[in-house]
Design a protein around this motif. Structure first.
Motif, mmCIF file in Angstrom:
data_model
loop_
_atom_site.group_PDB
_atom_site.id
_atom_site.type_symbol
_atom_site.label_atom_id
_atom_site.label_comp_id
_atom_site.label_asym_id
_atom_site.label_seq_id
_atom_site.Cartn_x
_atom_site.Cartn_y
_atom_site.Cartn_z
ATOM 1 N N GLU A 1 38.103 47.193 55.911
ATOM 2 C CA GLU A 1 38.648 45.852 55.685
ATOM 3 C C GLU A 1 38.605 45.013 56.957
ATOM 4 O O GLU A 1 38.877 45.512 58.053
ATOM 5 N N GLU B 1 39.502 40.677 58.282
ATOM 6 C CA GLU B 1 40.080 39.392 57.923
ATOM 7 C C GLU B 1 39.430 38.294 58.746
ATOM 8 O O GLU B 1 39.236 38.450 59.955
ATOM 9 N N GLN C 1 32.760 42.196 50.141
ATOM 10 C CA GLN C 1 33.249 41.426 48.994
ATOM 11 C C GLN C 1 34.600 40.800 49.331
ATOM 12 O O GLN C 1 35.364 41.332 50.141
ATOM 13 N N ASP D 1 38.353 39.956 49.032
ATOM 14 C CA ASP D 1 39.525 40.696 48.572
ATOM 15 C C ASP D 1 40.684 39.722 48.420
ATOM 16 O O ASP D 1 41.403 39.406 49.361
ATOM 17 N N LYS E 1 40.775 37.901 53.359
ATOM 18 C CA LYS E 1 40.492 39.318 53.551
ATOM 19 C C LYS E 1 39.180 39.680 52.863
ATOM 20 O O LYS E 1 38.879 39.184 51.763
ATOM 21 N N LYS F 1 36.552 43.150 51.876
ATOM 22 C CA LYS F 1 36.342 44.592 51.802
ATOM 23 C C LYS F 1 34.892 44.881 52.150
ATOM 24 O O LYS F 1 33.973 44.278 51.584
ATOM 25 N N THR G 1 31.585 47.105 52.167
ATOM 26 C CA THR G 1 30.986 48.070 51.232
ATOM 27 C C THR G 1 30.178 49.133 51.944
ATOM 28 O O THR G 1 29.598 50.002 51.293
ATOM 29 N N LEU H 1 32.994 48.962 44.269
ATOM 30 C CA LEU H 1 33.596 47.645 44.455
ATOM 31 C C LEU H 1 33.012 46.590 43.532
ATOM 32 O O LEU H 1 33.553 45.524 43.414
ATOM 33 N N THR I 1 35.131 44.491 40.972
ATOM 34 C CA THR I 1 35.933 43.320 41.333
ATOM 35 C C THR I 1 35.024 42.116 41.472
ATOM 36 O O THR I 1 34.169 42.088 42.354
#
Length: 665
Positions: A38, A40, A77, A79, A112, A114, A116, A158, A161
């Motif tokens: 993760e 940001e 992706q 989040d 945020k 994510k 992969t 993922l 989502t």
């Protein structure tokens, strides 16, 4: 030395050319690692005093919300949604009839992502809206690009989502030059050529905000004059002045003491104004102006003040306060004694001055200006202190001073009616906030019509209150005041059927709350495309009015409601100009994004709104709305530009001057 002087001259000229480009918000962008999977993207804004940046998810039909947009997203992706961080201010906006949230001084937005696994790249921009009390910026973009490598969950997991829509259009060609102001623009005709120098040569329109301090001071001064003519203050003037003149055999010392007394009054009330700001803070006071609960409190407070002025009861401070100060004044000498006497006057006269001061502080404190309460109290105190010093300088004037009498109670009752009228204004804000719909525009106007009609009848002696004299004679000044009040009541009657009523547009609820509206004198743009509108103007030989506006621009709507609805303004725009309205926050996508080089900085135009904002910047050197400019059908300016100012006469002059200059050409 010559090089330094040359650099200063070049810098000054560059500033003069782009003096209308405003950059009140500066963003810093950084990528933070949260975990192995993760990250940001953090956007941190520094916001200039008086400006605010709107938060996320405000809904349709309102100001510009902050949004996170991607042009390229691989190996990662989204989040969740863009998250605002920090101290949000929530308030109800009367014009948009919706709750809005915004930041002042500083703001932070966090998105945020994510990861992969493997290499990742994210390119895009944060889009935000910013406004102050006069202008709004067009939707402004903060571009970013981050890449790296990370170990994470496989992409197939993922993929469940859904990600936000990603624009993967091919990179557009770059237009313009990095050497200076862009000369080659989005259109291939000379109508886009810059006219910044020609526009600046015509001068600038002074904004009404420049007069705000003077307006606040005059408001306070008028309040002080009204307080003078009340039963609590007027009878004290001759007694106090005589005391200072008889206190010393030295006339100069008596005059000096009177001046000191007046200066003490100014110090006391200005200190009160500063204390209000120190206790609450300018931002808190500004927030109160749209806070529903406090507006109900203000409404009830003014109703109580009005009842006091009508004679139902008297609002007085504890008598032991004034007695203690008075005895202290007698026990001391010198400047302290005089200051304590002035303080005693402030306490003793509170039953008359308190409601006026309370109303004044409520009005000026909600302007958001950090020193507004102090400026208002300065005006109030100068007016209150003026007669003490003038009569000390010219004692013979005391003989011609009007004697105390029933006329002072007439002033108190008149103020009571005015405070009731303003109480409805504050109740209207709360009514709009909660959606009660008990005080729609026609209901508000009906109550004001009744109030000012009753005031007129009172001034004619047809209505009596407890402290009024039995004398039924009506003086000439009182008759004219009654005439003005009744005329104002009659003036508002057409508003019940939808007339705009410019004189009360700042107080009455918005026109959208009017259930029955027969008024149909509106201004509508013939074009919302610059090139198409200019082609039409050339074919018909007419000048052009460009209206750079925004769907989320509050002051743009105020100008349209308060100024464009004027018969003369509407006639000039509809009949003598080709009106082209360009929405800088129009989200319609261009057929393909266009990259431009503007003053050495690469920008990407993605929407129709971006295109019109770019036109405003490169052709006219401005980036705030509302922005009105008059041009001939060759694209040359006819008059200085015009921003937010609801002075109708000034706007008519702006339009007429442009038309006259076009005819001369």
């Amino acid at each position: 030395m010559k090089k330094i002087l040359f650099s200063l001259i070049v810098s000054f000229l560059a500033f003069a050319a782009y003096a209308q480009i405003q950059e009140p918000v500066k963003f810093k962008t950084e990528l933070k690692n949260v975990s192995a999977t993760e990250v940001e993207i953090v956007f941190t804004a520094s916001i200039e005093q008086g400006w605010h940046v709107y938060s996320t998810d405000l809904g349709d039909g309102g100001p510009i919300s902050a949004t996170f947009n991607t042009d390229k997203l691989t190996g990662a992706q989204l989040d969740g949604k863009l998250r605002p961080v920090g101290k949000e201010i929530a308030s109800f906006d009367k014009l948009f009839e919706m709750d809005v949230r915004y930041f002042e001084h500083t703001a932070q937005f966090v998105q945020k992502l994510k990861l992969t696994g493997g290499d990742y790249q994210v390119t895009g921009y944060l889009e935000y809206g910013a406004c102050n009390d006069e202008n709004c910026l067009p939707p402004t973009q903060v571009e970013f690009s981050f890449s790296g490598k990370a170990e994470g969950t496989s992409a197939s997991v993922l993929a469940e989502t859904p990600a936000e829509k990603v624009d993967t259009a091919a990179a557009p060609a770059v237009i313009g030059s990095a050497d200076g102001p862009t000369s080659v623009v989005v259109s291939d005709n000379d109508l886009w050529s810059p006219v910044i120098d020609e526009l600046n040569a015509l001068g600038e329109t002074t904004s009404q905000e420049d007069m705000s301090w003077l307006y606040i001071f005059i408001t306070g001064f008028v309040g002080g004059l009204l307080a003078l003519f009340t039963p609590c203050v007027w009878p004290i003037i001759p007694m106090t002045v005589s005391f200072f003149l008889k206190r010393s055999k030295d006339k100069k010392k008596g005059i000096r003491d009177a001046w000191t007394y007046g200066a003490s009054i100014v110090v006391i009330y200005v200190t009160l104004g500063l204390a209000i700001t120190a206790i609450f803070g300018a931002n808190a006071l500004n927030a109160l102006s749209t806070n529903a609960i406090f507006n109900i409190f203000f409404c009830l407070m003014l109703v109580v003040f009005a009842a006091s002025f009508f004679g139902a009861f008297e609002i007085t401070l504890p008598s032991k306060w004034s007695n203690a100060v008075d005895s202290k004044a007698e026990a001391t000498t010198g400047l302290l004694s005089i200051f304590l006497m002035a303080f005693t006057l402030s306490l003793v006269s509170f039953s008359c001055t308190g409601p006026i001061i309370g109303f004044l502080l409520v009005q000026v404190s909600t302007t958001g200006n950090v020193i507004a309460p102090a400026v208002g109290m300065l005006g109030f105190a100068i007016a209150l202190a003026l007669p003490f010093t003038l009569f000390a300088l010219f004692p013979s004037w005391l003989k011609s001073m009007p004697k105390s009498g029933g006329w002072m109670n007439v002033i108190k009752v008149t103020l009571g009616f005015l405070e009731l009228a303003f109480a409805l204004k504050f109740l209207s804000v709360a009514d709009l906030a909660y959606g009660w719909r008990i005080l729609d525009r026609e209901t508000f106007l009906a109550l004001w019509i009744v109030l000012f009609a009753l005031l007129g009848f009172y001034l004619l002696g047809k209505i009596k209150f407890p402290h009024d004299d039995d004398d039924t004679k009506v003086s000439v000044p009182r008759f004219f005041l009654a005439l003005a009040s009744l005329a104002f009541a009659v003036y508002m009657v057409p508003g019940l059927w939808g007339a705009p009523l410019k004189a009360v547009s700042a107080f009455a609820p918005p026109m959208q709350t009017q259930d029955f509206n027969l008024y149909n004198n509106e201004v509508h743009a013939k074009f919302d495309d610059y090139d198409a509108g200019m082609k039409y103007a050339r074919e018909h030989g007419k000048p052009v009015m460009l209206d750079f506006t925004g769907y989320g621009c509050v002051n743009c709507r105020k100008m349209e409601l308060a100024v464009w609805t004027d018969m003369k303004v509407a006639d000039l725009i509809n009949n003598d100009y080709v009106l082209i309205t360009l929405y800088v926050d129009n989200k319609t996508r261009l057929p393909e994004p266009v990259k431009v080089m503007e003053n050495g900085t690469e920008r990407t135009l993605r929407t129709v709104g971006d295109k019109w904002s770019y036109l405003q910047r490169v052709k006219f050197g401005a980036n705030a709305q509302p922005f009105y400019v008059l041009i001939d059908n060759e694209g040359k300016p006819l008059n200085k530009s015009y921003s937010y100012d609801e002075d109708i006469d000034k706007y008519v002059d702006f339009l007429q001057t442009g038309l006259d200059n076009y005819k001369k050409k």
